[in-house]
Motif scaffolding. Structure first.
Motif, PDB file in Angstrom:
ATOM      1  N   CYS A   1     -14.348  44.179  39.507  1.00 38.39           N
ATOM      2  CA  CYS A   1     -15.779  44.228  39.068  1.00 38.39           C
ATOM      3  C   CYS A   1     -16.508  45.678  38.502  1.00 38.39           C
ATOM      4  CB  CYS A   1     -16.710  43.487  40.196  1.00 38.39           C
ATOM      5  SG  CYS A   1     -16.266  41.805  40.309  1.00 38.39           S
ATOM      6  N   GLY A   2     -15.271  46.601  38.855  1.00 37.34           N
ATOM      7  CA  GLY A   2     -15.691  48.043  38.557  1.00 37.34           C
ATOM      8  C   GLY A   2     -15.408  48.236  37.333  1.00 37.34           C
ATOM      9  N   LYS A   3     -15.472  49.732  36.977  1.00 39.19           N
ATOM     10  CA  LYS A   3     -15.318  50.409  35.604  1.00 39.19           C
ATOM     11  C   LYS A   3     -13.760  50.792  35.667  1.00 39.19           C
ATOM     12  CE  LYS A   3     -19.954  51.359  34.624  1.00 39.19           C
ATOM     13  NZ  LYS A   3     -20.949  52.577  34.269  1.00 39.19           N
ATOM     14  N   ASN A   4     -13.036  51.344  36.956  1.00 43.67           N
ATOM     15  CA  ASN A   4     -11.847  51.899  36.900  1.00 43.67           C
ATOM     16  C   ASN A   4     -10.779  50.784  37.150  1.00 43.67           C
ATOM     17  OD1 ASN A   4     -13.050  54.236  36.627  1.00 43.67           O
ATOM     18  ND2 ASN A   4     -13.592  54.531  38.917  1.00 43.67           N
ATOM     19  N   LYS A   5      -9.788  51.021  36.480  1.00 43.16           N
ATOM     20  CA  LYS A   5      -8.489  50.116  36.598  1.00 43.16           C
ATOM     21  C   LYS A   5      -7.819  50.116  38.239  1.00 43.16           C
ATOM     22  CE  LYS A   5      -4.593  53.036  35.126  1.00 43.16           C
ATOM     23  NZ  LYS A   5      -3.827  53.359  34.189  1.00 43.16           N
ATOM     24  N   VAL A   6      -7.477  49.057  38.574  1.00 40.15           N
ATOM     25  CA  VAL A   6      -6.784  48.660  39.844  1.00 40.15           C
ATOM     26  C   VAL A   6      -5.356  48.028  39.453  1.00 40.15           C
ATOM     27  CG1 VAL A   6      -7.085  47.243  41.986  1.00 40.15           C
ATOM     28  CG2 VAL A   6      -8.885  48.161  40.873  1.00 40.15           C
ATOM     29  N   ARG A   7      -4.389  48.588  40.283  1.00 40.66           N
ATOM     30  CA  ARG A   7      -3.011  48.027  40.190  1.00 40.66           C
ATOM     31  C   ARG A   7      -2.646  47.030  41.356  1.00 40.66           C
ATOM     32  NH1 ARG A   7      -0.315  52.565  40.682  1.00 40.66           N
ATOM     33  NH2 ARG A   7       0.364  52.216  42.591  1.00 40.66           N
ATOM     34  N   LEU A   8      -2.743  45.876  41.083  1.00 42.22           N
ATOM     35  CA  LEU A   8      -2.312  44.702  41.979  1.00 42.22           C
ATOM     36  C   LEU A   8      -0.759  45.008  42.269  1.00 42.22           C
ATOM     37  CD1 LEU A   8      -3.909  41.519  40.593  1.00 42.22           C
ATOM     38  CD2 LEU A   8      -4.590  42.950  42.431  1.00 42.22           C
ATOM     39  N   ASN A   9      -0.499  45.123  43.590  1.00 41.04           N
ATOM     40  CA  ASN A   9       0.963  44.744  44.053  1.00 41.04           C
ATOM     41  C   ASN A   9       1.406  43.711  44.405  1.00 41.04           C
ATOM     42  OD1 ASN A   9       0.594  48.334  44.659  1.00 41.04           O
ATOM     43  ND2 ASN A   9       1.996  47.640  43.206  1.00 41.04           N
ATOM     44  N   LYS A  10       0.285  42.823  44.977  1.00 43.81           N
ATOM     45  CA  LYS A  10       0.473  41.469  45.740  1.00 43.81           C
ATOM     46  C   LYS A  10      -0.713  40.830  45.332  1.00 43.81           C
ATOM     47  CE  LYS A  10       1.957  39.698  50.138  1.00 43.81           C
ATOM     48  NZ  LYS A  10       2.154  39.774  51.433  1.00 43.81           N
TER      49      LYS A  10
ATOM     50  N   GLU B   1       3.677  44.090  39.691  1.00 43.87           N
ATOM     51  CA  GLU B   1       2.647  44.768  39.567  1.00 43.87           C
ATOM     52  C   GLU B   1       1.607  44.239  38.547  1.00 43.87           C
ATOM     53  OE1 GLU B   1       3.703  49.221  40.814  1.00 43.87           O
ATOM     54  OE2 GLU B   1       3.566  48.827  38.763  1.00 43.87           O
ATOM     55  N   TRP B   2       0.484  44.414  38.487  1.00 44.59           N
ATOM     56  CA  TRP B   2      -0.475  43.827  37.409  1.00 44.59           C
ATOM     57  C   TRP B   2      -1.621  44.851  37.444  1.00 44.59           C
ATOM     58  CZ3 TRP B   2       0.865  39.768  34.504  1.00 44.59           C
ATOM     59  CH2 TRP B   2      -0.002  39.282  33.384  1.00 44.59           C
ATOM     60  N   ILE B   3      -1.765  45.162  36.104  1.00 46.48           N
ATOM     61  CA  ILE B   3      -2.830  46.266  35.968  1.00 46.48           C
ATOM     62  C   ILE B   3      -4.152  45.445  35.602  1.00 46.48           C
ATOM     63  CG2 ILE B   3      -4.001  48.150  34.761  1.00 46.48           C
ATOM     64  CD1 ILE B   3      -1.467  49.011  36.306  1.00 46.48           C
ATOM     65  N   LEU B   4      -5.359  45.763  36.311  1.00 45.80           N
ATOM     66  CA  LEU B   4      -6.452  45.130  36.301  1.00 45.80           C
ATOM     67  C   LEU B   4      -7.437  45.978  35.638  1.00 45.80           C
ATOM     68  CD1 LEU B   4      -7.699  42.308  39.048  1.00 45.80           C
ATOM     69  CD2 LEU B   4      -6.887  41.961  36.647  1.00 45.80           C
ATOM     70  N   ASP B   5      -7.891  45.972  34.513  1.00 39.23           N
ATOM     71  CA  ASP B   5      -8.883  47.015  34.048  1.00 39.23           C
ATOM     72  C   ASP B   5     -10.215  46.576  34.272  1.00 39.23           C
ATOM     73  OD1 ASP B   5      -6.977  48.919  32.620  1.00 39.23           O
ATOM     74  OD2 ASP B   5      -7.156  47.695  30.903  1.00 39.23           O
ATOM     75  N   GLY B   6     -11.217  47.372  34.169  1.00 42.87           N
ATOM     76  CA  GLY B   6     -12.454  46.916  34.697  1.00 42.87           C
ATOM     77  C   GLY B   6     -12.987  45.733  33.951  1.00 42.87           C
TER      78      GLY B   6
ATOM     79  N   LYS C   1       8.576  46.330  24.605  1.00 40.66           N
ATOM     80  CA  LYS C   1       7.337  46.308  24.203  1.00 40.66           C
ATOM     81  C   LYS C   1       5.999  46.615  25.322  1.00 40.66           C
ATOM     82  CE  LYS C   1       8.171  45.561  19.853  1.00 40.66           C
ATOM     83  NZ  LYS C   1       7.741  46.758  18.674  1.00 40.66           N
ATOM     84  N   LEU C   2       6.503  46.401  26.431  1.00 45.31           N
ATOM     85  CA  LEU C   2       5.434  46.727  27.492  1.00 45.31           C
ATOM     86  C   LEU C   2       5.311  48.096  27.806  1.00 45.31           C
ATOM     87  CD1 LEU C   2       5.868  43.736  29.951  1.00 45.31           C
ATOM     88  CD2 LEU C   2       3.867  44.296  28.471  1.00 45.31           C
ATOM     89  N   PRO C   3       4.234  48.661  28.075  1.00 43.48           N
ATOM     90  CA  PRO C   3       4.365  50.332  28.528  1.00 43.48           C
ATOM     91  C   PRO C   3       4.795  50.413  29.838  1.00 43.48           C
ATOM     92  CG  PRO C   3       1.964  49.280  28.597  1.00 43.48           C
ATOM     93  CD  PRO C   3       2.907  48.328  27.875  1.00 43.48           C
ATOM     94  N   TYR C   4       5.080  51.828  30.252  1.00 44.91           N
ATOM     95  CA  TYR C   4       5.563  52.025  31.655  1.00 44.91           C
ATOM     96  C   TYR C   4       4.919  51.474  32.809  1.00 44.91           C
ATOM     97  CZ  TYR C   4       5.876  54.784  35.562  1.00 44.91           C
ATOM     98  OH  TYR C   4       6.038  55.293  36.921  1.00 44.91           O
ATOM     99  N   GLU C   5       3.506  51.524  32.503  1.00 47.09           N
ATOM    100  CA  GLU C   5       2.734  50.996  33.789  1.00 47.09           C
ATOM    101  C   GLU C   5       2.702  49.572  33.776  1.00 47.09           C
ATOM    102  OE1 GLU C   5      -0.106  51.863  30.437  1.00 47.09           O
ATOM    103  OE2 GLU C   5       1.647  52.680  31.067  1.00 47.09           O
ATOM    104  N   ARG C   6       3.229  48.949  32.781  1.00 49.37           N
ATOM    105  CA  ARG C   6       3.065  47.414  32.838  1.00 49.37           C
ATOM    106  C   ARG C   6       4.471  46.763  32.938  1.00 49.37           C
ATOM    107  NH1 ARG C   6      -2.111  45.130  32.261  1.00 49.37           N
ATOM    108  NH2 ARG C   6      -3.748  46.597  31.285  1.00 49.37           N
ATOM    109  N   GLN C   7       5.583  47.299  33.314  1.00 50.85           N
ATOM    110  CA  GLN C   7       6.715  46.728  33.314  1.00 50.85           C
ATOM    111  C   GLN C   7       6.839  45.673  34.425  1.00 50.85           C
ATOM    112  OE1 GLN C   7       9.369  46.833  31.378  1.00 50.85           O
ATOM    113  NE2 GLN C   7       8.401  48.169  29.859  1.00 50.85           N
ATOM    114  N   GLY C   8       5.989  46.166  35.333  1.00 51.28           N
ATOM    115  CA  GLY C   8       6.064  45.107  36.769  1.00 51.28           C
ATOM    116  C   GLY C   8       5.324  43.686  36.369  1.00 51.28           C
ATOM    117  N   GLU C   9       4.908  43.685  35.282  1.00 45.76           N
ATOM    118  CA  GLU C   9       4.165  42.377  34.898  1.00 45.76           C
ATOM    119  C   GLU C   9       5.188  41.356  34.054  1.00 45.76           C
ATOM    120  OE1 GLU C   9       0.637  43.501  32.382  1.00 45.76           O
ATOM    121  OE2 GLU C   9      -0.323  44.755  34.085  1.00 45.76           O
ATOM    122  N   LEU C  10       6.257  42.034  33.645  1.00 45.37           N
ATOM    123  CA  LEU C  10       7.325  41.199  32.760  1.00 45.37           C
ATOM    124  C   LEU C  10       7.324  39.784  33.353  1.00 45.37           C
ATOM    125  CD1 LEU C  10       9.001  40.885  30.581  1.00 45.37           C
ATOM    126  CD2 LEU C  10      10.709  41.970  31.510  1.00 45.37           C
ATOM    127  N   ALA C  11       7.881  39.570  34.708  1.00 43.79           N
ATOM    128  CA  ALA C  11       8.315  38.248  35.141  1.00 43.79           C
ATOM    129  C   ALA C  11       7.459  37.182  34.945  1.00 43.79           C
ATOM    130  CB  ALA C  11       8.887  38.363  36.380  1.00 43.79           C
TER     131      ALA C  11
END
Length: 721
Positions: A161-170, A274-279, A483-493
């Protein structure tokens, strides 16, 4: 039913025979109170459990109270040393969290999560929103209950719910805290051709983990676990089953704390996730189906079977009479032509088989498993007249036509790979790991899914195809997308599985008259996620009539028999070299969606007559396979007999099928006690010519016939009118 005390913030969720109680404690966190046999929800305030485990706001440091508090969704740090349900990292690297109650609502029906398989309809859903005191994250916990089921469905939605991105690890789907850890744990472990072997072990102290990190639910471990009281048996005692409605890498963990409590939780495997959650973005976790049973493993299994049939499998297919197929794979493998196929079709039609399924080898340059995958166009040099000619020949014989695909895979020796090497998962310049000489297509990419959808759709539109076998013969190793950027490779599976679901949804929607069967190198992806799209799944590549008793026994722990595709194959068996009677092979295959996988042209007249009898008999009991209750009577794991029983919901009809494994001296007076019948009704056992009450058949039982090694028998039981 969902009852709420808004003043006390107590939530009572009642299913058919269970109650699940949670409440917001004095610290504002959502706390577990009770899960078990149905209780009077109005008594929650007198619960010693609720009062003693709630942290008091005065008298001690609240930050140190959580290592023993039964949290409904476990957060990280702030005094809790146990594994969290979620772990996320903010931009400054801070990881701690503590979630407190914000709001709740109750809605009719089950939530529709779109891109993920889910309970389809009915019931009521409680949604509780929790707010992190230390960040802008919120979590919505969903609980769906059904008045006619002992399954409760749970998942979590994490929102930034914020403006800055958060990285989910679990991001697990659920957490269940129990007051003690005096349980054993059952998992369904295995390997190719030996899937879903039940294994029960003590939990002990520390953490027991049931998981797959292969990008799919896998042959090695099924996304199911059950915790069993020490007194739990097949017919009595308490157990709680967890079945993830998910087909990707998963984890279910049982953690016994130093204080003796048990934390059971699970969802997407956090290894390599990993999963990047933008704001403003959210992440939806897969649903988890939890089932409490006070009637042992059998009670749990029957509740899961009803849940899948009523709420997960496509309602247009769930109770539809299954096609009785002949598949050419073990008859011909890759070595076939038009004449060979036609001869099998000609032999099948008079036997009562209604569908011919053409397996691997009909497309591209495909004479072995080294080439052609991904080239979904007919090889007319090999198959003169193409698919249309085969479909028309089936129609002339009164049969339907089915086709094998492996849409998620590609061979390097293929037109598709030569044109689009970037379509495959893997990193350029790094030699890929190969299994069955193939690579995995990058279904995290919409353009790849679109390409395969168009190619498969073109084939399905080319002629009258009524059945599709969707195979998948390897799991993931490289975990890299070009095609996935570096910070999103953990999202592939996870993105890959979402792509699989997208393709399955689009194809089954575009071709509603086509019957789809799932497969993954046999039973490597037999899970609730795939059952949402495919109403049956190839249970195992091992079709041996003895090995299948164990595989089908284990599979039935949490899946309906109607979902198990079970074929009669040739002898000696191609996987074990064992020789079993044709009658036995037919009887074991009758405990599921039956079919055949052998060269019918090599059968003699007696064998053909036997298959006619099998099919006629199956049509008399297929409603029991589709709708009946399963009772497991004798285990092939700890006795010399396998025996299962299907009983109609109204108790008017039953079917018993069994197999004697080995001839043993003096093993002449073995009795099977039947289950599930109405004790006050009288029944006729057709094969024995006897009449007895349900009470007598359950308590005194029936004497088994004398049989040779791998001999089998059936009893058809009907209520006396």
């Amino acid at each position: 039913m969902i009852k709420i005390d808004n003043k006390k913030k107590v939530f009572v969720l009642d299913g058919k025979n269970y109650s699940y109680i949670i409440y917001v404690n004095e610290a504002g966190t959502l706390q577990f109170v009770y899960y078990g046999k149905k209780v009077d929800g109005d008594d929650y305030l007198t619960s010693v459990y609720a009062k003693t485990l709630a942290p008091e706001p005065n008298g001690f440091n609240i930050d140190n109270a959580f290592n023993g508090m039964p949290s409904e969704y476990a957060f990280f740090g702030k005094g809790d040393y146990r594994a969290p349900s979620t772990l996320f990292v903010r931009e400054d690297g801070f990881r701690a969290s503590r979630f407190v109650y914000k709001s709740h609502e109750v809605v009719d029906g089950a939530p529709d999560f779109g891109s993920l398989p889910h309970a389809r309809r009915g019931g009521k859903t409680l949604c509780i929103v929790l707010k992190d005191e230390l960040s802008d994250m919120e979590i919505s916990l969903n609980y769906t209950v059904f008045d006619d089921s002992d399954v409760i469905v749970r998942n979590a939605i994490l929102r930034n719910c914020g403006k800055n991105k958060v990285r989910l690890n679990k991001a697990f789907s659920f957490c269940l805290e129990l007051p003690d850890a005096q349980y054993d744990i059952m998992r369904l472990q295995g390997r190719w051709a030996q899937e879903r072997m039940p294994e029960v072990t003590p939990i002990g102290k520390g953490t027991v983990r049931v998981d797959s990190s292969q990008g799919g639910s896998s042959h090695a471990m099924n996304p199911f676990a059950a915790i069993l009281r020490k007194t739990c048996t097949e017919t009595s005692g308490e157990c709680i089953g967890v079945n993830l409605i998910y087909s990707g890498s998963f984890a279910i963990t049982a953690e016994a704390s130093c204080f003796g409590a048990l934390r059971l939780q699970g969802g997407i495997n956090d290894l390599n996730f990993e999963w990047i959650l933008d704001g403003g973005e959210k992440f939806v976790t897969p649903q988890a189906a939890l089932c409490y049973s006070a009637e042992g493993l059998g009670g749990m299994s029957r509740e899961f079977a009803d849940f899948f049939r009523n709420y997960i499998i496509n309602p247009d297919r769930a109770f539809m009479r299954r096609p009785i197929v002949i598949n050419n794979w073990e008859a011909t493998y890759f070595d076939f032509n038009r004449e060979k196929l036609f001869s099998i079709i000609d032999a099948a039609a008079p036997l009562g088989i209604d569908t011919f399924v053409l397996d691997d080898g009909w497309f591209g340059k495909r004479d072995d498993d080294k080439s052609g995958l991904g080239d979904w166009f007919v090889n007319e040099k090999k198959l003169e007249g193409g698919l249309k000619g085969v479909a028309e020949h089936c129609a002339e014989k009164g049969m339907k036509f089915g086709l094998w695909f492996e849409p998620e895979m590609v061979n390097e020796d293929s037109d598709l790979y030569r044109a689009h090497p970037d379509f495959a998962i893997g990193k350029r310049g790094v030699t890929p790991s190969r299994q069955r000489n193939q690579l995995i297509l990058d279904f995290s990419r919409k353009d790849v899914v679109d390409y395969i959808y168009d190619a498969v759709s073109k084939v399905l539109k080319s002629c009258n195809i009524s059945y599709v076998k969707w195979d998948m013969n390897r799991f993931m190793t490289e975990f890299y997308s070009e095609k996935l950027p570096y910070e999103r490779q953990g999202e592939l599976a996870h993105r890959y599985i979402l792509g699989v679901y997208d393709l399955a949804h689009r194809l089954t929607s575009a071709f509603p008259n086509v019957f789809f069967e799932g497969c993954a190198g046999g039973g490597g992806r037999f899970d609730g996620g795939m059952l949402y799209y495919f109403s049956q799944i190839w249970t195992s590549d091992d079709t041996d009539a003895f090995e299948r008793t164990k595989i089908q026994w284990g599979t039935s722990m949490c899946y309906p028999v109607s979902a198990m595709s079970c074929h009669v194959s040739a002898c000696p068996n191609h996987q074990t070299q064992r020789i079993t009677p044709l009658a036995t092979r037919g009887i074991i295959a009758s405990l599921g969606a039956t079919g055949y996988e052998l060269d019918l042209t090599k059968l003699d007249d007696c064998e053909k007559e036997e298959i006619k009898r099998q099919i006629a008999s199956y049509k008399n009991i297929d409603e029991l396979v589709l709708r009946g209750d399963l009772y497991r009577l004798s285990s092939p794991f700890n006795s010399n007999y396998f025996c299962e029983m299907l009983v109609s919901k109204d108790k008017s009809q039953a079917y018993v099928a069994g197999e004697r494994i080995h001839g043993v001296p003096c093993d002449l007076n073995y009795i099977i006690k039947l289950k599930g019948l109405d004790p006050n009704k009288r029944y006729t056992v057709k094969e024995l010519g006897i009449t007895a009450s349900g009470k007598t058949l359950e308590n005194a039982g029936l004497l088994l016939p004398r049989l040779p090694d791998f001999g089998a028998w059936t009893w058809n039981i009907t209520e006396c009118k």
